[in-house]
Design a protein around this motif. Structure first.
Motif, PDB file in Angstrom:
ATOM      1  N   THR A  28      10.962   4.352  -0.162  1.00 56.32           N
ATOM      2  CA  THR A  28      11.666   3.182   0.358  1.00 56.32           C
ATOM      3  C   THR A  28      10.761   1.958   0.364  1.00 56.32           C
ATOM      4  OG1 THR A  28      11.027   3.547   2.668  1.00 56.32           O
ATOM      5  CG2 THR A  28      13.045   4.652   1.892  1.00 56.32           C
ATOM      6  N   VAL A  29      11.391   0.786   0.335  1.00 57.94           N
ATOM      7  CA  VAL A  29      10.633  -0.462   0.425  1.00 57.94           C
ATOM      8  C   VAL A  29       9.955  -0.576   1.788  1.00 57.94           C
ATOM      9  CG1 VAL A  29      10.783  -2.983   0.324  1.00 57.94           C
ATOM     10  CG2 VAL A  29      12.182  -1.600  -1.221  1.00 57.94           C
ATOM     11  N   GLY A  30      10.649  -0.130   2.838  1.00 54.87           N
ATOM     12  CA  GLY A  30      10.069  -0.224   4.176  1.00 54.87           C
ATOM     13  C   GLY A  30       8.752   0.509   4.297  1.00 54.87           C
ATOM     14  N   ASP A  31       8.636   1.677   3.657  1.00 57.97           N
ATOM     15  CA  ASP A  31       7.380   2.419   3.718  1.00 57.97           C
ATOM     16  C   ASP A  31       6.300   1.755   2.871  1.00 57.97           C
ATOM     17  OD1 ASP A  31       8.253   4.245   5.541  1.00 57.97           O
ATOM     18  OD2 ASP A  31       8.409   5.932   4.154  1.00 57.97           O
ATOM     19  N   ALA A  32       6.696   1.134   1.755  1.00 59.30           N
ATOM     20  CA  ALA A  32       5.711   0.387   0.970  1.00 59.30           C
ATOM     21  C   ALA A  32       5.162  -0.783   1.784  1.00 59.30           C
ATOM     22  CB  ALA A  32       6.349  -0.120  -0.327  1.00 59.30           C
ATOM     23  N   ALA A  33       6.047  -1.474   2.505  1.00 64.95           N
ATOM     24  CA  ALA A  33       5.612  -2.586   3.356  1.00 64.95           C
ATOM     25  C   ALA A  33       4.707  -2.086   4.475  1.00 64.95           C
ATOM     26  CB  ALA A  33       6.836  -3.292   3.940  1.00 64.95           C
ATOM     27  N   LEU A  34       5.041  -0.939   5.058  1.00 63.63           N
ATOM     28  CA  LEU A  34       4.206  -0.356   6.101  1.00 63.63           C
ATOM     29  C   LEU A  34       2.802  -0.107   5.579  1.00 63.63           C
ATOM     30  CD1 LEU A  34       3.973   0.957   8.951  1.00 63.63           C
ATOM     31  CD2 LEU A  34       4.726   3.098   7.888  1.00 63.63           C
ATOM     32  N   MET A  35       2.678   0.439   4.379  1.00 65.21           N
ATOM     33  CA  MET A  35       1.368   0.713   3.805  1.00 65.21           C
ATOM     34  C   MET A  35       0.594  -0.564   3.525  1.00 65.21           C
ATOM     35  SD  MET A  35       2.037   3.906   1.215  1.00 65.21           S
ATOM     36  CE  MET A  35       0.334   4.447   1.203  1.00 65.21           C
ATOM     37  N   MET A  36       1.294  -1.634   3.170  1.00 60.99           N
ATOM     38  CA  MET A  36       0.594  -2.888   2.872  1.00 60.99           C
ATOM     39  C   MET A  36      -0.130  -3.430   4.096  1.00 60.99           C
ATOM     40  SD  MET A  36       0.738  -3.473  -0.320  1.00 60.99           S
ATOM     41  CE  MET A  36       0.053  -5.137  -0.279  1.00 60.99           C
ATOM     42  N   ASN A  37       0.396  -3.167   5.302  1.00 57.70           N
ATOM     43  CA  ASN A  37      -0.318  -3.563   6.521  1.00 57.70           C
ATOM     44  C   ASN A  37      -1.732  -3.005   6.536  1.00 57.70           C
ATOM     45  OD1 ASN A  37       1.591  -4.958   8.515  1.00 57.70           O
ATOM     46  ND2 ASN A  37       2.807  -3.182   7.942  1.00 57.70           N
ATOM     47  N   VAL A  38      -1.882  -1.817   6.000  1.00 53.41           N
ATOM     48  CA  VAL A  38      -3.144  -1.081   6.047  1.00 53.41           C
ATOM     49  C   VAL A  38      -3.996  -1.348   4.813  1.00 53.41           C
ATOM     50  CG1 VAL A  38      -4.136   1.243   6.074  1.00 53.41           C
ATOM     51  CG2 VAL A  38      -2.139   0.709   7.501  1.00 53.41           C
ATOM     52  N   LEU A  39      -3.397  -1.178   3.635  1.00 51.02           N
ATOM     53  CA  LEU A  39      -4.157  -1.263   2.395  1.00 51.02           C
ATOM     54  C   LEU A  39      -4.690  -2.658   2.112  1.00 51.02           C
ATOM     55  CD1 LEU A  39      -1.829   0.926   0.127  1.00 51.02           C
ATOM     56  CD2 LEU A  39      -3.993   1.610   1.171  1.00 51.02           C
ATOM     57  N   SER A  40      -4.037  -3.680   2.636  1.00 52.89           N
ATOM     58  CA  SER A  40      -4.459  -5.055   2.362  1.00 52.89           C
ATOM     59  C   SER A  40      -5.571  -5.551   3.277  1.00 52.89           C
ATOM     60  CB  SER A  40      -3.257  -6.004   2.457  1.00 52.89           C
ATOM     61  OG  SER A  40      -2.733  -6.016   3.778  1.00 52.89           O
ATOM     62  N   GLN A  41      -6.044  -4.702   4.174  1.00 51.82           N
ATOM     63  CA  GLN A  41      -7.150  -5.114   5.041  1.00 51.82           C
ATOM     64  C   GLN A  41      -8.392  -5.366   4.192  1.00 51.82           C
ATOM     65  OE1 GLN A  41      -7.041  -5.638   8.508  1.00 51.82           O
ATOM     66  NE2 GLN A  41      -4.839  -5.477   8.085  1.00 51.82           N
ATOM     67  N   PRO A  42      -9.263  -6.284   4.617  1.00 57.03           N
ATOM     68  CA  PRO A  42     -10.378  -6.706   3.750  1.00 57.03           C
ATOM     69  C   PRO A  42     -11.439  -5.633   3.564  1.00 57.03           C
ATOM     70  CG  PRO A  42     -10.546  -7.727   5.925  1.00 57.03           C
ATOM     71  CD  PRO A  42      -9.217  -7.035   5.883  1.00 57.03           C
ATOM     72  N   ASP A  43     -12.137  -5.730   2.443  1.00 59.45           N
ATOM     73  CA  ASP A  43     -13.278  -4.862   2.141  1.00 59.45           C
ATOM     74  C   ASP A  43     -14.183  -5.617   1.175  1.00 59.45           C
ATOM     75  OD1 ASP A  43     -15.002  -2.777   0.972  1.00 59.45           O
ATOM     76  OD2 ASP A  43     -13.699  -1.386   2.055  1.00 59.45           O
ATOM     77  N   ALA A  44     -15.404  -5.898   1.591  1.00 56.88           N
ATOM     78  CA  ALA A  44     -16.314  -6.742   0.814  1.00 56.88           C
ATOM     79  C   ALA A  44     -16.785  -6.080  -0.477  1.00 56.88           C
ATOM     80  CB  ALA A  44     -17.527  -7.109   1.668  1.00 56.88           C
ATOM     81  N   ARG A  45     -16.545  -4.785  -0.638  1.00 52.94           N
ATOM     82  CA  ARG A  45     -17.003  -4.114  -1.850  1.00 52.94           C
ATOM     83  C   ARG A  45     -16.250  -4.565  -3.091  1.00 52.94           C
ATOM     84  NH1 ARG A  45     -16.515   1.984   0.052  1.00 52.94           N
ATOM     85  NH2 ARG A  45     -14.789   1.065   1.245  1.00 52.94           N
ATOM     86  N   ASP A  46     -15.069  -5.136  -2.923  1.00 54.82           N
ATOM     87  CA  ASP A  46     -14.287  -5.614  -4.062  1.00 54.82           C
ATOM     88  C   ASP A  46     -14.551  -7.099  -4.263  1.00 54.82           C
ATOM     89  OD1 ASP A  46     -12.463  -6.362  -5.969  1.00 54.82           O
ATOM     90  OD2 ASP A  46     -10.725  -5.446  -5.000  1.00 54.82           O
ATOM     91  N   ALA A  47     -15.347  -7.415  -5.276  1.00 61.94           N
ATOM     92  CA  ALA A  47     -15.702  -8.820  -5.536  1.00 61.94           C
ATOM     93  C   ALA A  47     -14.548  -9.607  -6.128  1.00 61.94           C
ATOM     94  CB  ALA A  47     -16.910  -8.881  -6.473  1.00 61.94           C
ATOM     95  N   THR A  48     -13.443  -8.934  -6.479  1.00 61.71           N
ATOM     96  CA  THR A  48     -12.257  -9.632  -6.981  1.00 61.71           C
ATOM     97  C   THR A  48     -11.192  -9.786  -5.905  1.00 61.71           C
ATOM     98  OG1 THR A  48     -11.092  -7.619  -7.710  1.00 61.71           O
ATOM     99  CG2 THR A  48     -12.658  -8.609  -9.251  1.00 61.71           C
ATOM    100  N   SER A  49     -11.472  -9.317  -4.693  1.00 62.32           N
ATOM    101  CA  SER A  49     -10.432  -9.328  -3.666  1.00 62.32           C
ATOM    102  C   SER A  49     -10.134 -10.742  -3.196  1.00 62.32           C
ATOM    103  CB  SER A  49     -10.837  -8.452  -2.478  1.00 62.32           C
ATOM    104  OG  SER A  49     -12.018  -8.920  -1.872  1.00 62.32           O
TER     105      SER A  49
END
Length: 462
Positions: free
Chosen positions: A213-234
């Protein structure tokens, strides 16, 4: 129970009508009915799942969940590093060296309390849109076990469609989240490049949720989009209200570029064309303006990309000792070895085609607000094939609808929009402007509401 969304599971935990241990035990029994024929999982740890579910259950009983996904099972694509587990890259040619760290998506899910109980299978070096691997069992499509789930997030798509819990993460550099999502009836979201930090990073490479579902994809984006300095393209972290996905948007006057010709590659199946036109009709009924548009891809772009990637892949594979090189899937070896004959000039020109794609995508969005297209040009293909064409000379012919948006760094989401006459899923792709990730999620949610819930999901073999 296996058809519950992550949001429904969390609501049940809060109400104490379902516990993490109850759900974990039901999931383990469900996987036992499927996995011997599906081949979706790597490093599956049912005992660990139950142990971690007990800890989660205690936190819920104490009223102190540790994060927004506490107690919800999740999987990660095999390529996403998790500390202590090797990354075989789908090939027996790979030396099995345990990872020393959690890659950003793994770290974020663990911090949110998700229970990572398995990794999901990929083809050799993740260079196929297929479930065919020399290391993992053959991954199959749960809608029809004679069919392929696509790839390279093959196991993730199979697991999600078969109900192996609600949350799955894939990666996408040319369509590897969206293509299998389409072939398996899922939501597959490739966000703007850098919206989800990833390591290692590369041109166009994104991680993304694969859910029912779209709702579960949106739920995951709350988590996966949190910052991480290891990605120099983020991207700089943006506090996006992903949970507002259900609010939709006013599409009256929205200019929808309807793209039914990829410009190159495989010819579009008639059944898919009809399904996408029907979806365009739904948007038109909401007040959107449907504008037929020309493709952004050309044969020169696609062949240039193929030349570059074969050269890049051969540069890596040719460093393997002969005994290990012989273990690489023959299709991959044949395809990559063509790169030996690609000149430096041709390889640079091939890489340059990624910028040509980006330019054409930007020009198109000067005239439209979003693009609606098929995700895949074909409905399904045999499980044993390394790709839809089964031809190393045409191994990229199925990605012409998806790959340009990796190169232009734009959000693109695949959503189920119908079934073929043979009962196989069809996926539509919605593309929005760069950084307009929430708009893509909201548009998909609007269509999902108009379409209605999935009428059925595959059942385990009897």
């Amino acid at each position: 129970m296996m058809d519950l969304t992550a949001r429904e599971i969390l609501s049940s935990y809060r109400k104490r009508t379902l516990s993490p241990v109850e759900y974990a035990n039901a999931l383990i029994a469900h996987i036992a009915r499927w996995e011997s024929t599906l081949g979706a999982l790597y490093a599956y740890e049912p005992d660990r799942l139950v142990s971690e579910a007990r800890l989660s259950e205690q936190r819920w009983m104490n009223g102190r969940p540790c994060g927004i996904l506490d107690g919800v099972p999740a999987t990660l694509k095999e390529l996403i590093a998790t500390r202590g587990l090797p990354i075989p890259q789908g090939s027996i040619a790979t030396k099995l060296v345990p990872a020393t760290y959690d890659a950003p998506p793994a770290a974020r899910l663990k911090e949110a309390g998700a229970l990572i109980f398995a990794k999901t299978t990929v083809p050799d070096f993740a260079m196929l849109s297929s479930g065919l691997s020399t290391f993992h069992p053959l991954a199959r499509n749960p809608w029809n076990l004679a069919c392929n789930p696509g790839g390279s997030s093959a196991g993730a798509a199979a697991a999600a469609a078969a109900g192996y819990g609600p949350l799955h993460v894939g990666t996408d550099i040319g369509g590897s989240v969206r293509l299998p999502a389409a072939w398996c009836g899922l939501v597959g979201f490739k966000p703007s490049l850098g919206r989800i930090p990833i390591d290692p990073y590369y041109i166009g490479r994104c991680a993304g949720p694969m859910t029912r579902t779209v709702g579960d994809a949106a739920l995951m984006m709350n988590v996966l989009s949190q910052p991480d300095a290891r990605d120099a393209t983020s991207l700089p972290y943006a506090d996006i209200d992903w949970d507002s996905y259900y609010k939709g948007m006013d599409v009256r006057g929205l200019k929808v570029g309807l793209m039914l010709d990829a410009g190159c590659g495989l010819e579009l199946d008639d059944e898919i064309r009809v399904a996408i036109e029907n979806m365009a009709g739904v948007l038109a009924d909401m007040g959107a303006k449907i504008i037929p548009v020309d493709p952004v891809m050309t044969p020169t772009m696609l062949s240039g990309l193929d030349h570059y990637w074969s050269a890049r892949s051969w540069a890596e594979l040719s460093q393997l000792p002969p005994d290990r090189l012989e273990k690489v899937l023959p299709f991959i070896r044949t395809w990559a070895q063509r790169g030996e004959k690609v000149s430096g000039v041709a390889a640079v020109d091939g890489l340059g085609q990624t910028f040509a794609m980006r330019r054409k995508c930007a020009q198109l969005f000067e005239h439209v607000d979003i693009v609606l297209s098929p995700t895949t040009p074909n409905v399904s293909f045999p499980a044993e094939y390394p790709g839809p064409t089964n031809d190393p000379e045409r191994s990229f012919d199925h990605i012409a609808f998806t790959v340009p948006w990796n190169m232009s760094e734009q959000p693109a989401i695949s959503i189920h929009c119908g079934f073929s006459h043979g009962g196989m899923p069809i996926g539509a792709q919605i593309v929005t402007p760069r950084f307009a990730d929430l708009q893509a999620i909201r548009l998909a949610a609007m269509y999902e509401t108009a379409r209605g819930p999935m009428p059925r999901w595959p059942l385990p073999p009897s």
